[in-house]
Design a protein around this motif. Structure first.
Motif, short mmCIF file in Angstrom:
data_model
loop_
_atom_site.label_atom_id
_atom_site.label_comp_id
_atom_site.label_asym_id
_atom_site.label_seq_id
_atom_site.Cartn_x
_atom_site.Cartn_y
_atom_site.Cartn_z
N LYS A 183 64.16 -11.29 98.44
CA LYS A 183 63.88 -12.63 97.90
C LYS A 183 63.92 -13.70 98.99
O LYS A 183 63.68 -14.88 98.71
N ASP A 240 46.08 -12.57 91.20
CA ASP A 240 47.10 -13.60 91.02
C ASP A 240 46.54 -14.91 90.47
O ASP A 240 47.20 -15.94 90.49
N HIS A 256 52.77 -8.06 85.52
CA HIS A 256 53.23 -9.43 85.76
C HIS A 256 54.40 -9.80 84.84
O HIS A 256 55.34 -10.49 85.27
N ASP A 269 58.52 -10.59 86.01
CA ASP A 269 59.34 -11.71 85.51
C ASP A 269 60.64 -11.21 84.89
O ASP A 269 61.72 -11.73 85.18
N SER A 295 63.00 -9.55 87.55
CA SER A 295 63.58 -10.56 88.44
C SER A 295 64.70 -11.32 87.73
O SER A 295 65.75 -11.59 88.32
N ASN A 326 53.52 -2.78 93.68
CA ASN A 326 54.51 -3.68 93.10
C ASN A 326 55.62 -2.93 92.39
O ASN A 326 56.77 -3.37 92.39
N THR A 359 55.86 -12.03 93.67
CA THR A 359 55.85 -13.39 93.12
C THR A 359 55.98 -13.35 91.61
O THR A 359 55.39 -12.50 90.94
N THR A 360 56.76 -14.25 91.06
CA THR A 360 56.91 -14.34 89.61
C THR A 360 55.94 -15.36 89.03
O THR A 360 55.21 -16.04 89.76
N LEU A 412 53.14 -14.96 87.49
CA LEU A 412 51.73 -14.67 87.71
C LEU A 412 50.99 -14.69 86.37
O LEU A 412 51.62 -14.55 85.31
#
Length: 872
Positions: free
Chosen positions: A128, A581, A601, A605, A608, A665, A699-700, A702
């Motif tokens: 992160k 994205d 995606h 989220d 995370s 991912n 990346t969150t 998305l």
């Protein structure tokens, strides 16, 4: 506690050999990101990583993930500088102290649990972008260590008091042994060497050194390597007694070792046996084994256990005695520690343990911190020769400082001596979070950058003994709570929920487990637990997660076999450029691709968020379910229609991009849990710019297309319905059938576009899938499936079974079921059976009868339906 500072590589020489026993679980240790120059070196290496020294294997050529490569992967990480310090990286540091294994004990699953969870945290937060520090060390285990060493000295006829304190401490650091399995312990007096296999890594460090033979007054023998030793037999360590073993004799002759005979011709032991001389060999065997057990030099009491009547048992008796000790006044410290939780400076997870924490500190007593031992941190108090101890004493950091203070008060001729006691283990341990970082020198970079730490992870059983005391000491000596969070894991129990113990014989050794299942499978199994709750560990769980490792590997194999050749640079540039994205890039995808990317995606989220909340079990389950349930079982299968059954090159390229994007991912999300297999898979794909270990977290927030989720779920329901019908009617796997799909206009629009996907996944004949807004004319001769509101299907019987043969089969089956049912009813109608048989037996028969009645009704309905289709 041996306090290891973080200013060098993570597994530095300051960490004891005991800490190294955490390998290979600790192989995956993570520390701060390397400086910029080292990162650039890593990028250059990754471009051609697959060809370097067989560090990584490709799924294209390897049948399954070889978890014996885990140590090589670790060494590669280390060689690239990924464990080196880095102060100049921005962001809020993530710092976690490691609950240390003590210096005497072997590894157990509790160590495996905390290493796994802490490594997960460090890997996640570093990906992160935060500077991350994991501080290892070793608990000195004062009482246990001293007792073990004193017993070892006693076996050599030496008392602790025969040595100086410095000599005793030196003996402790020499707290090592090799375990040998033997059926003839009396021959140990004739041992002239200890042998291990030269390829046995467990004992490589000992070869060339000397070992002390127990009960021989300190006789030393060499530790040698010889291929004759079978590393899988017993402990893999062989005692060489050439005077009493044919094979040992030949080894001794070959190596020029002496030959000792310990036995007379009448079966008694000779003078070589020392105190056991003259004893019958069997009598000596019992006595010797008893002595070994008594001095803690035998790890098992079987097969030779000497049972002595209670009246004949000797040994020391421990009696309570009032004496003067050093105490710490605890109430003022406890008040501050209580407020830290009350005002939110410290969060305990799970929250329910706050009550236990508060109870301990509210009812706290003064703490006796002095221990009458020689092993440990010495109490920093000096007394004046000729003065009463309780009246005249000096507290100082060093003897030189103490002497200076004494001379200032009593004159230059004063003599001082230090208190002989040591500090309680938990007192030393309580200083851990800040003493490892350079305290009391507050100018140290380590202290300035990494104190207070972020989270303390440990077992809930030492919440008071260690955690609360660290909080109190941290506040008292630094003015700060030493960490923001306390994460408490549960205890590891066996498959039946029992506490693991040697007495029950249910102890599972983590290193043995790693040998059989791999580090990743063990780590993933342990991570599935819930904070604060005990975890039942079973071979079934380990086997399942080993299968998960192989499933991941096979998915990587599929991708590599269906992606462009690594030499096709332009094709790979196009694949890697697709990140999906943006809303536009997502909307351009067909339904299966849009569904799986949207699902990914959403997964990023949720996972995370779970990582941030320390809900590691939830994160692990989410990744597992998405990878296996969605990606592997559904999307990979759906992608085959683009890769194998389509002339549309654009559709194939799009599927390749989605496969690579989603799989990469997944590897990132899974890496903190399963670092080795994910790194190896990551390196198998060409054009990696950096190792997975130092790759940024996905990346969150998305883009997601919620319509694709609902639409693909409809398609899944339809496919599952068709699969269930095929299974119910035992349709051969290779047999294709036709279907009529009936739906509303808007549903037909997207379902009909995925005609090939529907055909592939449900094993339909792609030429005979019909789409319409109303039921077909032969609906009464078909099985009707309702997948969802507005989506149905009709499967003709004629495509699946020979109706006349099926009627015959069901009729025969119905007759048998009826006979079985009648027999059950007859038993229940028997007054003698109902009155005399145990109630549980009678109830069991009733349940069987009820079950049989239901099956008969279902079979009759199905038979009637089939007969109606024949007549029609």
């Amino acid at each position: 506690m041996a306090l290891a500072g973080p200013s060098s590589a993570l597994l530095s020489s300051s960490s004891s050999a005991c800490l190294r026993r955490l390998n290979p679980l600790l192989l995956s240790a993570a520390c701060r990101r390397p400086p910029g120059g080292q990162r650039r070196a890593a990028r250059r290496f990754c471009a051609a990583i697959a060809s370097e020294a067989d560090v990584f294997a490709s799924p294209e050529v390897a049948k399954s993930f070889d978890f014996t490569n885990e140590e090589r992967i670790y060494k590669w990480w280390e060689s690239q500088g990924f464990f080196k310090p880095n102060f100049d990286r921005g962001g809020d540091p993530f710092v976690i102290p490691m609950p240390p294994p003590n210096v005497t004990g072997s590894l157990h699953m509790g160590h495996a649990m905390f290493v796994t969870l802490e490594d997960i945290m460090v890997r996640y937060f570093r990906m992160k972008g935060r500077p991350a520090l994991w501080i290892p060390g070793t608990d000195h285990a004062g009482i246990a260590t001293q007792l073990v060493v004193e017993k070892m000295l006693a076996a050599e006829g030496v008392k602790r008091t025969d040595l100086t304190r410095e000599e005793f401490t030196k003996k402790v650091w020499e707290d090592d042994f090799m375990t040998i399995a033997t059926t003839r312990p009396e021959t140990l007096f004739g041992d002239v060497a200890i042998a291990v296999n030269p390829e046995d890594k467990r004992y490589a460090q000992y070869v060339g050194r000397l070992a002390i033979v127990p009960l021989t007054c300190g006789r030393h023998v060499p530790i040698i390597a010889d291929r004759y030793v079978d590393p899988d037999f017993g402990t893999g360590v062989l005692k060489i007694s050439p005077g009493h073993d044919h094979n040992d004799y030949h080894i001794a002759r070959k190596l020029g070792l002496p030959i000792l005979n310990v036995m007379n011709k009448d079966g008694t032991l000779n003078d070589v046996a020392g105190l056991y001389s003259g004893m019958d060999r069997f009598e000596a065997r019992e006595k010797l084994w008893s002595d070994l057990v008594e001095t803690n030099l035998a790890v098992k009491k079987e097969p030779y256990t000497l049972r002595v009547p209670r009246s004949q048992r000797g040994g020391e008796v421990i009696e309570p005695l009032v004496s003067k000790q050093w105490f710490v006044t605890m109430e003022p410290l406890a008040e501050k520690a209580l407020r830290a939780v009350e005002n939110g400076q410290l969060t305990i997870l799970p929250e329910r343990f706050e009550k236990i924490y508060n109870h301990w500190l509210t009812n706290i007593k003064d703490w006796c911190i002095s221990r009458q031992l020689w092993w440990g941190h010495r109490i920093p108090v000096w007394y004046i020769v000729g003065k009463k101890c309780e009246e005249d004493y000096i507290v100082a950091r060093t003897e030189e400082e103490a002497l200076t203070k004494a001379q200032e008060k009593y004159g230059k001729s004063v003599e001082i001596y230090q208190d002989p006691d040591v500090l309680d283990t938990w007192f030393s341990s309580a200083l851990w979070p800040f003493s490892t970082l350079g305290w009391p020198d507050l100018s140290k970079d380590d202290y300035k950058h990494f104190y207070p730490s972020t989270v303390l992870e440990t077992g809930h059983d030492i919440l008071f003994f260690w955690v609360a005391r660290m909080v109190m000491m941290g506040i008292e000596f630094t003015g700060s709570v030493p960490f923001s969070y306390v994460y408490l894991h549960g205890l590891i129990r066996d498959s039946e929920g029992r506490k693991m113990s040697k007495t029950l014989g249910n102890v599972i050794d983590p290193l043995d487990t790693i040998k059989d299942y791999g580090t990743d499978a063990l780590r993933f199994t342990l991570s599935l637990g819930t904070a604060g709750q005990d975890l039942n560990l079973s071979t079934e769980r380990l086997t399942s997660n080993k299968a998960f490792t192989n499933k991941l590997w096979n998915a990587g194999k599929f991708l590599l076999q269906n992606l462009p050749d690594r030499s096709d640079v332009s094709a790979w540039d196009a694949l890697l450029a697709n990140k999906f994205d943006t809303e536009a890039s997502l909307q351009e995808l067909p339904l299966p691709e849009c569904w799986v990317v949207t699902g990914l995606h959403g997964l990023i989220d949720r996972v995370s968020t779970s990582y941030e909340k320390f809900f590691f079990g939830d994160a692990a389950r989410e990744i597992y379910d998405f990878f296996w349930g969605d990606f592997a079982d559904w999307y990979i299968e759906a992608s085959k229609t683009r890769l194998y059954h389509s002339a549309d090159k654009l559709a194939a390229a799009r599927a390749q991009s989605v496969l690579l994007y989603v799989f990469e991912n997944i590897l990132k999300l899974l890496h903190p849990f399963m670092p080795f297999v994910t790194e190896e898979l990551w390196q198998a794909f060409p054009y990696r710019k950096q190792a997975l270990m130092v790759t940024p977290w996905p990346t969150t927030d998305l883009p997601k297309d919620s319509r694709s989720i609902k639409r693909f779920q409809n398609l899944q329901s339809l496919i599952r319905g068709i699969r269930n019908v095929r299974a119910e009617y035992t349709v051969e796997p290779a047999k294709r059938i036709s279907a009529s799909v009936v739906a509303t206009a808007d549903v037909l629009e997207y379902v009909s576009k995925e005609k090939q996907v529907l055909a592939l996944l449900s094993k339909l004949d792609v030429q005979n899938v019909h789409f319409a807004e109303s039921a077909p004319g032969d609906a009464n001769q078909s099985v009707h499936i309702v997948a969802d509101e507005g989506l149905e299907a009709y499967l003709p019987f004629a495509d699946m079974v020979d109706v006349s043969e099926e009627v015959k089969r069901l009729s025969k089956r119905l007759s048998k079921m009826q006979s079985e049912y009648d027999a059950l009813v007859a038993r229940l109608n028997s007054q003698s059976f109902v009155e005399k048989a145990p109630e549980e037996i009678v109830q069991g028969v009733r349940e069987k009868a009820s079950e049989a009645e239901e099956k008969i009704a279902l079979t009759m309905n199905r038979l009637a339906f089939l007969q109606s289709t024949v007549s029609t």
